[in-house]
Design an enzyme around this catalytic site. Structure first.
Site, mmCIF file in Angstrom:
data_model
loop_
_atom_site.group_PDB
_atom_site.id
_atom_site.type_symbol
_atom_site.label_atom_id
_atom_site.label_comp_id
_atom_site.label_asym_id
_atom_site.label_seq_id
_atom_site.Cartn_x
_atom_site.Cartn_y
_atom_site.Cartn_z
ATOM 1 N N GLY A 24 -9.483 7.349 -4.861
ATOM 2 C CA GLY A 24 -8.171 6.759 -4.648
ATOM 3 C C GLY A 24 -8.249 5.259 -4.446
ATOM 4 O O GLY A 24 -9.196 4.744 -3.836
ATOM 5 N N ASN A 64 3.649 7.028 3.990
ATOM 6 C CA ASN A 64 4.318 5.745 4.207
ATOM 7 C C ASN A 64 3.944 4.726 3.149
ATOM 8 O O ASN A 64 2.866 4.797 2.550
ATOM 9 C CB ASN A 64 3.957 5.163 5.583
ATOM 10 C CG ASN A 64 4.496 5.991 6.729
ATOM 11 O OD1 ASN A 64 5.681 6.304 6.766
ATOM 12 N ND2 ASN A 64 3.640 6.347 7.669
ATOM 13 N N ILE A 65 4.845 3.766 2.957
ATOM 14 C CA ILE A 65 4.552 2.557 2.194
ATOM 15 C C ILE A 65 4.415 1.428 3.211
ATOM 16 O O ILE A 65 5.330 1.177 3.991
ATOM 17 C CB ILE A 65 5.666 2.228 1.188
ATOM 18 C CG1 ILE A 65 5.827 3.365 0.175
ATOM 19 C CG2 ILE A 65 5.368 0.912 0.466
ATOM 20 C CD1 ILE A 65 7.018 3.192 -0.759
ATOM 21 N N ASP A 95 0.864 -1.189 0.000
ATOM 22 C CA ASP A 95 0.000 0.000 0.000
ATOM 23 C C ASP A 95 0.895 1.231 0.000
ATOM 24 O O ASP A 95 1.568 1.514 0.988
ATOM 25 C CB ASP A 95 -0.903 -0.014 1.227
ATOM 26 C CG ASP A 95 -1.646 1.303 1.432
ATOM 27 O OD1 ASP A 95 -2.053 1.902 0.420
ATOM 28 O OD2 ASP A 95 -1.803 1.726 2.593
ATOM 29 N N VAL A 96 0.909 1.961 -1.116
ATOM 30 C CA VAL A 96 1.744 3.153 -1.249
ATOM 31 C C VAL A 96 0.910 4.376 -0.909
ATOM 32 O O VAL A 96 0.025 4.781 -1.671
ATOM 33 C CB VAL A 96 2.321 3.285 -2.673
ATOM 34 C CG1 VAL A 96 3.217 4.519 -2.765
ATOM 35 C CG2 VAL A 96 3.095 2.034 -3.061
ATOM 36 N N ASP A 147 -6.586 3.452 -2.497
ATOM 37 C CA ASP A 147 -6.537 3.083 -1.077
ATOM 38 C C ASP A 147 -7.929 3.061 -0.453
ATOM 39 O O ASP A 147 -8.231 2.210 0.395
ATOM 40 C CB ASP A 147 -5.617 4.033 -0.311
ATOM 41 C CG ASP A 147 -5.986 5.507 -0.480
ATOM 42 O OD1 ASP A 147 -6.631 5.863 -1.492
ATOM 43 O OD2 ASP A 147 -5.612 6.317 0.390
ATOM 44 N N THR A 173 -2.750 10.358 5.903
ATOM 45 C CA THR A 173 -2.293 11.714 5.617
ATOM 46 C C THR A 173 -3.500 12.646 5.537
ATOM 47 O O THR A 173 -3.517 13.730 6.119
ATOM 48 C CB THR A 173 -1.493 11.747 4.305
ATOM 49 O OG1 THR A 173 -0.412 10.815 4.399
ATOM 50 C CG2 THR A 173 -0.937 13.136 4.054
ATOM 51 N N THR A 193 1.999 24.485 26.712
ATOM 52 C CA THR A 193 1.912 24.578 25.253
ATOM 53 C C THR A 193 1.772 23.216 24.593
ATOM 54 O O THR A 193 0.917 23.017 23.720
ATOM 55 C CB THR A 193 3.157 25.296 24.699
ATOM 56 O OG1 THR A 193 3.207 26.617 25.242
ATOM 57 C CG2 THR A 193 3.102 25.381 23.182
#
EC number: 2.7.1.33
Length: 255
Positions: A107, A11-12, A6-7, A109, A132, A184
């Site tokens: 996509g 990450n791959i 899975d690209v 994915d 992502t 913070t």
């Protein structure tokens, strides 16, 4: 054995299946450019670490959302494993009927995730992939992909905080003990994590209302998905290997 790849944009992810059992998983950074030799040597080393001989791999399937990487990746598989991989794309049998406005824009994915969720858990099912980008996709009881939602992923939001401000630091993405932050770092963590929990719960609620699918199962996956899934009772299942499983199902449908 079957090697599934899975690209993604960040990450791959690779998995090795012996029949229906995952015997190895790996994650590497999606670095561009990489030569076919770099990919080939890296894959052989990763397999060796788990005691898997490269000669035991007899099939490969790839799903990618990064076209620029595909020539080197495919060449590596052919050169080092002696296998021409199946690449998920137009014409690939999936068992999912895409009914969104432009099926070609979806996509690979996302389709792979839907295949796995539908095969593993049945429909109707709502799949959330915390990658992502965070994607939310709906499949009906009879396997129709009818709607999808896309939002910035948790890491994209985090990167914006520390890259686009002068003083905010880079932080580890964790759920703080309380939303009432007093420093913070924990204030950034609270905003990122609790903000995404709230967004996720609201989207699930609205999808259930508008789809009128009261029996809708909600399945989550993706690297940061466990943080969100553990913090809400509106996600029924967290499956970290959903995409890898989907690739195996698709390979079986196209062999």
């Amino acid at each position: 054995m079957l090697l599934v790849i899975d690209v993604g944009n960040t990450n791959i992810t690779l998995g090795v299946f012996d029949e229906d059992k995952i015997v190895g998983t790996y994650r590497i950074t999606t670095t561009i450019p990489r030569t076919s030799d770099e990919f080939g040597l890296l894959f052989c080393d990763l397999l060796h670490v788990k005691g898997i001989e490269r000669t035991s791999i007899d099939s490969v399937i790839i799903a990618s959302v990064v076209p620029a990487i595909m020539y080197s990746l495919t060449s590596a598989i052919i050169k080092y494993l002696g296998i021409t991989p199946l690449i998920v794309g137009a014409g690939t049998k999936t068992g999912i009927k895409v009914l969104t406005a432009n099926a070609k824009e979806v996509g690979a994915d996302r389709i792979v995730d839907l295949v796995a969720a539908y095969e593993e858990y049945g429909g109707p099912v709502f799949v959330i992939d915390f990658g992502t980008a965070t994607t939310y996709d709906l499949v009906t009881e009879d396997g129709k992909f009818t709607a999808g939602i896309t939002s910035p992923g948790i890491r994209i939001s985090a990167n914006a905080l520390w890259n686009d401000t002068a003083k905010l630091p880079e932080i580890e993405i964790l759920k703080p003990d309380s939303i009432l932050a007093k420093d913070t770092v924990s204030s950034m963590q609270a905003g990122l994590v609790y903000g995404n929990i709230g967004a996720t719960e609201y989207i699930i609620k609205k999808v259930k209302e508008e789809s009128k699918l009261g029996s809708l199962k909600v399945v989550a996956t993706g690297g940061l998905g466990k943080i969100i899934a553990d913090a809400t009772d509106m996600i029924d299942i967290y499956d970290p290997n959903l995409t890898l499983k989907g690739l195996r199902y698709i390979y079986q449908k196209n062999r």
